[in-house]
Design an enzyme around this catalytic site. Structure first.
Site, PDB file in Angstrom:
ATOM      1  N   ASP A 196       0.898  -1.151   0.000  1.00  0.00           N
ATOM      2  CA  ASP A 196       0.000   0.000   0.000  1.00  0.00           C
ATOM      3  C   ASP A 196       0.934   1.196   0.000  1.00  0.00           C
ATOM      4  O   ASP A 196       1.624   1.447   0.991  1.00  0.00           O
ATOM      5  CB  ASP A 196      -0.863  -0.001   1.267  1.00  0.00           C
ATOM      6  CG  ASP A 196      -1.831   1.170   1.276  1.00  0.00           C
ATOM      7  OD1 ASP A 196      -1.450   2.253   0.768  1.00  0.00           O
ATOM      8  OD2 ASP A 196      -2.950   1.024   1.770  1.00  0.00           O
ATOM      9  N   HIS A 197       0.965   1.924  -1.107  1.00  0.00           N
ATOM     10  CA  HIS A 197       2.021   2.939  -1.235  1.00  0.00           C
ATOM     11  C   HIS A 197       1.896   4.058  -0.183  1.00  0.00           C
ATOM     12  O   HIS A 197       2.831   4.794   0.051  1.00  0.00           O
ATOM     13  CB  HIS A 197       2.088   3.502  -2.663  1.00  0.00           C
ATOM     14  CG  HIS A 197       1.047   4.537  -2.956  1.00  0.00           C
ATOM     15  ND1 HIS A 197      -0.250   4.230  -3.268  1.00  0.00           N
ATOM     16  CD2 HIS A 197       1.119   5.877  -2.973  1.00  0.00           C
ATOM     17  CE1 HIS A 197      -0.930   5.336  -3.464  1.00  0.00           C
ATOM     18  NE2 HIS A 197      -0.122   6.367  -3.287  1.00  0.00           N
ATOM     19  N   HIS A 259      -5.796   2.785   1.673  1.00  0.00           N
ATOM     20  CA  HIS A 259      -5.053   3.952   2.173  1.00  0.00           C
ATOM     21  C   HIS A 259      -5.668   4.549   3.447  1.00  0.00           C
ATOM     22  O   HIS A 259      -4.982   4.841   4.415  1.00  0.00           O
ATOM     23  CB  HIS A 259      -4.982   5.047   1.110  1.00  0.00           C
ATOM     24  CG  HIS A 259      -4.491   4.550  -0.228  1.00  0.00           C
ATOM     25  ND1 HIS A 259      -3.541   3.573  -0.333  1.00  0.00           N
ATOM     26  CD2 HIS A 259      -4.811   4.907  -1.491  1.00  0.00           C
ATOM     27  CE1 HIS A 259      -3.302   3.341  -1.618  1.00  0.00           C
ATOM     28  NE2 HIS A 259      -4.060   4.132  -2.340  1.00  0.00           N
TER      29      HIS A 259
HETATM   30  C1  BG6 Z   1      -4.125   5.292  -5.750  1.00  0.00           C
HETATM   31  C2  BG6 Z   1      -5.509   5.474  -6.292  1.00  0.00           C
HETATM   32  O1  BG6 Z   1      -4.041   4.082  -5.037  1.00  0.00           O
HETATM   33  O2  BG6 Z   1      -3.809   6.372  -4.882  1.00  0.00           O
HETATM   34  C3  BG6 Z   1      -5.601   6.790  -7.032  1.00  0.00           C
HETATM   35  O3  BG6 Z   1      -5.833   4.408  -7.164  1.00  0.00           O
HETATM   36  C4  BG6 Z   1      -5.174   7.919  -6.127  1.00  0.00           C
HETATM   37  O4  BG6 Z   1      -6.916   7.002  -7.522  1.00  0.00           O
HETATM   38  C5  BG6 Z   1      -3.824   7.636  -5.514  1.00  0.00           C
HETATM   39  O5  BG6 Z   1      -5.118   9.106  -6.910  1.00  0.00           O
HETATM   40  C6  BG6 Z   1      -3.469   8.672  -4.470  1.00  0.00           C
HETATM   41  O6  BG6 Z   1      -2.140   8.516  -4.110  1.00  0.00           O
HETATM   42  P1  BG6 Z   1      -1.263   9.769  -3.670  1.00  0.00           P
HETATM   43  O7  BG6 Z   1       0.045   9.169  -3.285  1.00  0.00           O
HETATM   44  O8  BG6 Z   1      -1.201  10.673  -4.860  1.00  0.00           O
HETATM   45  O9  BG6 Z   1      -1.997  10.397  -2.548  1.00  0.00           O
END
Ligand code: BG6
Length: 512
Positions: A196-197, A259
């Site tokens: 989960d990034h 997230h």
């Molecule tokens: C991704 C979603 O997992 O996370 C996207 O699929 C979203 O829709 C993105 O824009 C948001 O990531 P960050 O790091 O830009 O907040």
């Protein structure tokens, strides 16, 4: 040993380079690989966190030779590197890149891959350790791992074999469970790294440091002092050319079980007994299980969904509505905004609402967690011009601002007793400087050293889906009737404000 006041501050331990390994990227010609994975690997090499005995094998459909792949990656780095690229180091890096064309669904590519890996392993002395990264469409996660196992590529003795799996992990509880079962038939849980990034973000990792490396916050981190918590994840972008994926997913699936559940669990979990992967993840899983599932009636009163219509972006441009986006049907019922109120059923958090909201095409890109404390009793100021006492708010700024601020009341200078709200601010950049990073460095390094703390265990993923399942069910049974219901460039439908107003509260406003 317990640390005492007199214990000398521990000297920072130097991070070690990761284990020797070959990283195999399925989806090597895709967006994630070019924007994040290669820049992150290069940053690791630059910080000497990559083993000297390292190689990459890229796998994708596009027919290309290894030389062409190296050229492609080199030219993309010019655009996506997070800082200057040192030509000598890049030369070293690029010599380690290899490519194999193939369709992930074609069983014949796996024995070929095995042969290729044996050669690459010999050439780069990578100790037969393989890290497979599945940067593919979700449909391939199960089948690719099955084929890797069938080819004998996941056998884990005298060397390690691990697989990193991207999101989305399932599209509901049932499909997440069956994907877990499919994977666990052929590999063991300790080989699976569900990424989960959000957990790669420094400010997200800092939630644990802030709560558990400081003595003064934990004693007030509970229902006795905290009135409620707000989590906002605002995005100014639309669906960015991903209409066909997004229309099947929607804001709830795209952001909440993954997230936002990370943000909730890190903010609310009990202190783990150690920093080991399972100790931390046990506490996260426990808190996710303690979130009260919403009944059907509660879904109607405690959740809000929205879809943006035409509007204006923060920089003043006209923005078409969601239904006019590419690959989105013009009668789409998919939500691009979601807000909800959740309660956590345990001693620490009983009756403390967690409000969350996220959406596309909002007025600002801002992810933050607001911890709102209970108001001070009013008595002292009864006979003064002070009419209202504002509650203290501690804000964890996740992005794009990175830091923490505490809002409290101060006396306005002058002969009368008046109060004004002031903020005490910590900004990362003021202390540690800007670290050029993609947010994937730590996660890749952890995958290569076998630290799963920041990855999702099967039970955590399923617990996240359990929270959203009742909402998915009710929303499916009652399709929205008034979409689009917010204009691009606004903070979602009015019901989102009402969700808090009904409880006598309001969202903290962060617009400049
Ligand atoms: C991704 C979603 O997992 O996370 C996207 O699929 C979203 O829709 C993105 O824009 C948001 O990531 P960050 O790091 O830009 O907040």
């Amino acid at each position: 040993m317990a640390l005492t006041e007199t214990a000398p501050a521990a000297a920072p331990r130097e991070a070690k380079p990761a284990d020797p390994c070959v990283m195999v990227i399925f989806g090597a010609a895709g967006d994630l690989t070019r924007r994040k994975l290669f820049p992150a690997l290069y940053n690791l090499a630059k910080s000497q966190l990559l083993s000297r005995e390292f190689a990459v094998v890229g796998v994708a459909r596009s027919p290309m030779s290894t030389d062409e792949f190296r050229q492609k990656v080199s030219s993309e780095m010019k655009q996506y590197a997070t800082g200057d690229v040192d030509p000598d180091l890049w030369e070293w890096f690029v010599r380690r890149l290899h490519y194999m064309p193939g369709a992930f669904g074609d069983k014949n590519i796996y024995p070929q891959l095995k042969d290729m890996l044996e050669k690459v392993d010999r050439d780069h002395s990578t100790h037969s350790n393989y890290l497979f990264y599945l940067a593919t469409a979700a449909d391939f996660f199960g089948p690719v791992v099955e084929q890797l196992a069938a080819a004998g590529l996941m056998e884990d003795n005298h060397h390690w074999r691990r697989v990193i799996i991207e999101k989305p992990f399932g599209r509901d509880l049932e499909s997440a469970r069956s994907l877990n079962q499919q994977l666990l038939k052929v590999v063991s849980e300790k080989q699976i790294y569900r990424i989960d990034h959000y957990l790669g973000k420094e400010t997200v990792q800092n939630i644990l440091a802030f709560r558990f490396a400081n003595g003064i916050f934990e004693p007030v981190w509970n229902r006795r002092y905290i009135d409620h918590i707000q989590i906002s994840v605002g995005e100014t972008v639309g669906v960015e050319g991903r209409g066909s994926y997004y229309d099947q997913a929607g804001a709830l699936r795209d952001m909440v079980p993954n997230h936002i559940m990370q943000l909730i669990s890190l903010t609310s979990m009990e202190p783990p007994i150690s920093f080991r992967a399972d100790a931390v993840r046990d506490e996260q899983a426990k808190i996710l299980h303690a979130i009260q599932p919403l009944s059907s009636e509660e879904v109607l009163t405690r959740t809000v969904r929205g879809q943006y219509g035409e509007g204006t972006s923060p920089d003043g441009q006209r923005v078409p509505g969601y239904r006019q986006e590419e690959d989105v049907p013009n009668d789409s019922k998919t939500e691009t905004f979601v807000a909800m109120k959740l309660l956590i059923d345990n001693w620490r958090w009983a009756d403390v609402p967690f409000y969350l909201r996220t959406g596309k095409q909002l007025p600002s890109r801002s992810t933050h967690i607001v911890i709102q404390f209970r108001r001070a009793p009013f008595v002292l100021f009864r006979d003064t011009p002070v009419e209202n006492l504002m509650p203290n708010q501690l804000v964890l700024h996740i992005q794009p601002e990175e830091g923490i601020s505490l809002r409290f009341a101060a006396k306005v200078p002058g002969p009368q007793m008046r109060l004004g709200a002031v903020d005490m601010n910590f900004e990362y950049a003021d202390y540690f400087g800007q670290q050029p990073s993609t947010g994937y460095e730590r996660l890749l390094h952890d995958g290569m050293i076998g630290d799963a703390t920041l990855f999702q265990r099967a039970d955590m993923v399923e617990a996240g889906w359990c929270v959203v399942s009742p909402v998915l069910d009710v929303w499916k049974a009652l399709p929205p009737r008034h979409f689009p219901n917010y204009a691009a460039g606004t903070w979602g439908p009015k019901e989102c404000d009402e969700l808090l107003e009904r409880d006598g509260r309001r969202w903290r406003d962060f617009e400049k």
